[in-house]
Design a protein around this motif. Structure first.
Motif, PDB file in Angstrom:
ATOM      1  N   ASN A  92       0.825  -1.213   0.000  1.00  0.00           N
ATOM      2  CA  ASN A  92       0.000   0.000   0.000  1.00  0.00           C
ATOM      3  C   ASN A  92       0.857   1.261   0.000  1.00  0.00           C
ATOM      4  N   TYR A  93       0.388   2.246  -0.778  1.00  0.00           N
ATOM      5  CA  TYR A  93       0.931   3.599  -0.669  1.00  0.00           C
ATOM      6  C   TYR A  93      -0.212   4.576  -0.936  1.00  0.00           C
ATOM      7  N   SER A 138       3.372   5.338   3.961  1.00  0.00           N
ATOM      8  CA  SER A 138       2.435   6.327   3.434  1.00  0.00           C
ATOM      9  C   SER A 138       1.733   7.046   4.588  1.00  0.00           C
ATOM     10  N   ASP A 186       2.431  -1.381   4.427  1.00  0.00           N
ATOM     11  CA  ASP A 186       2.255   0.039   4.115  1.00  0.00           C
ATOM     12  C   ASP A 186       3.636   0.646   3.903  1.00  0.00           C
ATOM     13  N   ASP A 194      -1.365   6.670   5.305  1.00  0.00           N
ATOM     14  CA  ASP A 194      -2.515   5.880   5.736  1.00  0.00           C
ATOM     15  C   ASP A 194      -2.306   5.243   7.108  1.00  0.00           C
ATOM     16  N   LYS A 225       4.053  -1.978   8.978  1.00  0.00           N
ATOM     17  CA  LYS A 225       4.242  -0.573   8.604  1.00  0.00           C
ATOM     18  C   LYS A 225       5.730  -0.345   8.355  1.00  0.00           C
ATOM     19  N   THR A 232      -6.770  -1.145  -0.518  1.00  0.00           N
ATOM     20  CA  THR A 232      -5.958  -2.159   0.156  1.00  0.00           C
ATOM     21  C   THR A 232      -6.787  -2.991   1.126  1.00  0.00           C
ATOM     22  N   HIS A 287      -5.604   3.338   0.955  1.00  0.00           N
ATOM     23  CA  HIS A 287      -6.162   2.648   2.113  1.00  0.00           C
ATOM     24  C   HIS A 287      -7.389   1.809   1.788  1.00  0.00           C
ATOM     25  N   TYR A 327      -0.134  -7.326   9.212  1.00  0.00           N
ATOM     26  CA  TYR A 327       0.128  -5.954   8.764  1.00  0.00           C
ATOM     27  C   TYR A 327       1.496  -5.491   9.238  1.00  0.00           C
TER      28      TYR A 327
END
Length: 298
Positions: free
Chosen positions: A17-18, A47, A44, A49, A64, A24, A21, A62
């Motif tokens: 993701n970038y 980004s 992520d 988000d 980050k 994704t 949100h 997930y």
């Protein structure tokens, strides 16, 4: 549904993701319901988000990223999690803006099971509103790269490529072996990833696919596209919409040539001159196009 020999393998999906949100979250939740997918890693790429509380599904992990080092580096975070920690035998990379159903993963997995020398695989694809788009990448040549810096030759090349590739994939019996597949959606055999040290991170964006394809070829492996299933890359790319994309794509091409070709000074001078002149042409067209559209954006 016939699950073939894929029952004996673990399958994982990376979604990078970038600032996408909603797309994704929607894709991750949809794929988490697929029986043939064991794990999903949402990364992520530093980004704006926030995904706090978005993923309750046991399959979804997930991560980050602390910084954005590009497409390959971001995907590698998820790929290493799936391959090293979850021991997935094959992994899929999916952009947030792609659409595919469970049968697509099954058919790709079955194809991997049947062909031991196949390490990278994708499917026939469509663009936004089922538009006809290119299906794969051929390894570039200097002559074509120079011509494609300019609008008219590039437009002619793209039209011809779209027509010939779609005709070839439609006429094929199941699979077409190609040089490289688009990075929006593809499957990779984990054994191959470990051999090459995962995706090459020296390219920030664009051109990663042909670099990966060359790595496969140098090791004697194959890359393919099947036509028994499809996916949609639901992305609208307008003409003269992104000057940064034009520039980054050519810089990635230069990295590719430094690694895999041995050009002399004159050849490099010709390519660099074409890139500069092509960028100037693109920038002028970009400004004019947006003025005519009433936007006047920079």
């Amino acid at each position: 549904m016939d699950k073939g020999t894929s029952l004996n393998t673990k399958c994982g999906v990376v979604i990078l993701n970038y600032n996408s949100h909603d797309l994704t979250v929607a894709l991750a939740k949809k794929v988490s319901a697929y029986e043939c997918v064991d794990y999903i890693c949402v990364v992520d790429n530093c980004s704006k988000d926030s995904f706090d509380g978005d993923f309750q599904e046991a399959k979804i992990h997930y991560i980050k990223s602390k910084k954005n080092d590009g497409y390959s580096a971001g995907n590698n975070i998820g790929l290493r999690y799936l391959v090293d920690e979850k021991k997935c035998d094959r992994v899929f990379i999916a952009n947030p803006d792609v659409l595919f159903d469970e049968r697509t993963i099954w058919e790709m997995s079955r194809t991997f099971d049947k062909k031991d020398d196949l390490v990278i695989l994708s499917t026939k694809r469509y663009g936004h509103d089922k538009a006809t788009i290119h299906q794969w990448f051929d390894f570039p040549t200097l002559n074509v790269s120079i011509k494609n810096c300019f609008f008219m030759p590039r437009r002619k090349f793209e039209k011809r490529r779209h027509f010939l590739q779609n005709m070839k994939i439609d006429l094929a019996e199941n699979i077409v072996y190609v040089d490289a597949v688009p990075g929006a959606f593809l499957g990779i055999r984990s054994e191959f990833l470990k051999k090459i040290g995962f995706l090459y991170e020296g390219i920030f964006l664009y051109g990663d696919e042909i670099y990966l394809g060359q790595q496969a070829r140098e090791l004697g492996y194959k890359v393919g596209v099947i036509n028994t299933v499809t996916y949609i890359h639901d992305h609208v790319q307008r003409r003269f919409s992104n000057r940064k994309m034009f520039w980054l794509d050519r810089q990635s091409l230069k990295i590719y040539y430094r690694k895999f070709e041995n050009y002399n000074f004159i050849q490099w001078a010709a390519l660099n001159a074409a890139i500069v002149l092509g960028y100037a042409e693109y920038s002028c067209a970009y400004i004019l196009y947006n003025l005519l559209k009433g936007g006047g954006r920079k």
